[in-house]
Design an enzyme around this catalytic site. Structure first.
Site, PDB file in Angstrom:
ATOM      1  N   ALA A  65       0.811  -1.162  -0.112  1.00 20.97           N
ATOM      2  CA  ALA A  65      -0.046   0.068   0.092  1.00 20.97           C
ATOM      3  C   ALA A  65       0.843   1.264  -0.087  1.00 20.97           C
ATOM      4  O   ALA A  65       2.122   1.217  -0.425  1.00 20.97           O
ATOM      5  CB  ALA A  65      -0.967  -0.079   1.115  1.00 20.97           C
ATOM      6  N   ASN A  66       0.190   2.586   0.132  1.00 24.77           N
ATOM      7  CA  ASN A  66       1.042   3.510   0.256  1.00 24.77           C
ATOM      8  C   ASN A  66       0.419   4.619   1.173  1.00 24.77           C
ATOM      9  O   ASN A  66      -0.572   4.221   2.023  1.00 24.77           O
ATOM     10  CB  ASN A  66       1.313   4.378  -0.997  1.00 24.77           C
ATOM     11  CG  ASN A  66      -0.143   4.554  -1.391  1.00 24.77           C
ATOM     12  OD1 ASN A  66      -1.038   5.411  -1.247  1.00 24.77           O
ATOM     13  ND2 ASN A  66      -0.340   3.949  -2.625  1.00 24.77           N
ATOM     14  N   ARG A  67       0.901   5.560   1.605  1.00 27.34           N
ATOM     15  CA  ARG A  67       0.618   6.590   2.611  1.00 27.34           C
ATOM     16  C   ARG A  67      -0.645   7.702   2.316  1.00 27.34           C
ATOM     17  O   ARG A  67      -0.979   8.241   3.083  1.00 27.34           O
ATOM     18  CB  ARG A  67       1.622   7.480   2.963  1.00 27.34           C
ATOM     19  CG  ARG A  67       2.783   6.672   3.491  1.00 27.34           C
ATOM     20  CD  ARG A  67       3.923   7.681   3.929  1.00 27.34           C
ATOM     21  NE  ARG A  67       5.075   6.877   4.380  1.00 27.34           N
ATOM     22  CZ  ARG A  67       5.483   6.225   5.332  1.00 27.34           C
ATOM     23  NH1 ARG A  67       4.424   6.160   6.351  1.00 27.34           N
ATOM     24  NH2 ARG A  67       6.586   5.509   5.492  1.00 27.34           N
TER      25      ARG A  67
END
Ligand code: CTP
Length: 401
Positions: free
Chosen positions: A211-213
């Protein structure tokens, strides 16, 4: 006559200004609106359900757990079966409940269950209005998309104290309700928009993912801003901890492939704003079972596959929306990378931002963007993500007309 034939739900809460709600009902009905009144217990200390019922010439709803009322309409239908909810007067207490999602009586439950626009006319003692708790609640409700009218300055009926706190006059409330219901006045009414927001989660196995932020704040704010301008908005959201914006259809997805399917099924549309931080890669074949540590074997290799590029697909689609907007999250060469993306993705506008960790933009509440179009670059000052969203929605509306 924007009020003619419109169905209004009028929530009356307990303040001396409730006497003005009787006049408000008359004014609404003179203009052809149908008024369904809901009274809190407090309101009934100031005006009687008999008077309210006589003026609205219908049933007055007061109880959450009334078998008769529930069989008649039911609180969920009361919350949805109207064009606009007007809360007049709105006490500090009712606003505090609304801001915090409390639902312990019929009025607060309706206000929590509704997906209709809400117009709030506060009335309270001036000290209560300026109290930090009320300021916080008003701010929260504004962010949630509610509209406020008043309070006005003047002398309080009961204490003689002066300051802001008097409920707006019935005719002012009527004018604001007319403005909200005036479809033609909204620049995007009749337009359809699809917005993506948040990260995507690409599974490694049933418990792990890539995933990412991204928080989804910017995408959600844009969906809400387009809806405020009258657009019919479908928001395709990856996993976020944000509430669904009011007045927007939300499709929740996890992976990029699901996001693409949801976006394509929302076409045709007039507007596409692709804000999601889609994971560029997924694990080619996610494990069906949780991957276990194997003694002596070291970490498992992960074979990645490229995800579909949703913006690029939409930008080159046969049902391409008239306005296609993409974002460019960059940590270097923001402008030149943005220009390349504009071209490659078939977008009309790239909103480029520097997401280097020191900017605090990714996951934060503020944003500093540059608008890149075929005509050039326009830099906006640093703004709250909500304000970037509002300005972008105006930009899109201007571009469409
Ligand atoms: N985007 C998309 N689908 C993808 C990747 C990106 O729809 N698989 C969209 C994003 O929503 C954004 C724009 O493309 O509007 C640019 O995203 P960004 O991550 O900055 O660019 P990438 O295309 O991923 O390019 P790179 O990673 O090389 O910077």
């Amino acid at each position: 006559m924007p009020l003619a034939g419109k169905r209004l739900l009028l929530v009356i809460s307990g303040g001396i200004a409730a006497y003005k709600s009787l006049d408000l009902i008359r004014r609404f009905r003179e203009r052809g609106a149908e008024v369904r009144p809901v009274m809190t217990a407090g309101a009934q200390q100031f005006v009687t359900p008999l008077a309210v019922g006589a003026l609205s010439s219908g049933h007055v709803y007061t109880e959450l757990f009334s078998r008769e009322d529930e069989q008649d309409v039911g609180h969920i239908r009361l919350a949805r079966d109207c064009d606009l909810i007007v809360v007049a007067p709105a006490t500090a207490d009712l606003m505090a409940k609304m801001a915090n999602g409390l639902a312990d009586d019929l009025a607060s439950t309706i206000l929590l269950a509704t997906d209709r626009p809400v117009l709030v006319a506060p009335a309270m003692n001036p000290k209560m209005w300026v109290h930090p708790a009320t300021r916080r609640n008003v701010e929260t409700l504004r962010k949630d998309g509610l509209t406020f009218i008043g309070p006005n300055a003047g002398e309080m009926a009961e204490s003689g104290e002066a300051g802001l706190g008097r409920m707006a006059e019935p005719l002012e409330i009527v004018a604001e309700a007319e403005r909200l219901l005036e479809d033609g006045a909204k620049p995007l009414s009749g337009r359809k928009a699809v917005v993506t927001s948040g990260p995507t989660h690409e599974p490694i196995d049933p418990v792990r993912y890539i995933a990412n932020r991204s928080s989804g704040r910017q995408g959600h704010a844009i969906a809400a801003a387009l809806a405020r301008l009258g657009a019919d908005v479908t928001l395709v959201s990856g996993p976020v901890t944000l509430a669904d914006p009011p007045g927007v259809e939300v499709i929740h997805v996890e992976r990029a492939s699901e996001m693409l399917d949801a976006v394509l099924s929302a076409l045709p549309a007039d507007i596409a704003v692709m804000v999601a931080a889609v994971a560029d890669w997924r694990v080619a074949t996610p494990n069906m079972e949780k991957i276990k540590k194997q003694p002596g074997e070291g970490p498992p290799p992960l074979m990645l596959a490229e995800n579909p590029d949703i913006l690029k697909t939409v930008g080159h689609h046969e049902k391409r929306p008239k306005v296609v907007v993409g974002f460019a999250a960059e940590t270097q060469d923001v402008e030149s990378n943005g220009r390349i993306k504009l071209q490659k993705k078939g977008a009309d506008l790239i909103v480029a931002n520097d997401v280097s960790p020191e900017t605090g933009i990714m996951g934060g509440t503020r944003n500093s963007v540059k608008l890149i179009t075929a005509d050039g670059i326009e830099a906006w000052p640093e703004l709250a993500k909500d304000d970037v969203a509002g300005r972008l929605a105006d930009w899109i509306a201007a571009r469409l007309t």
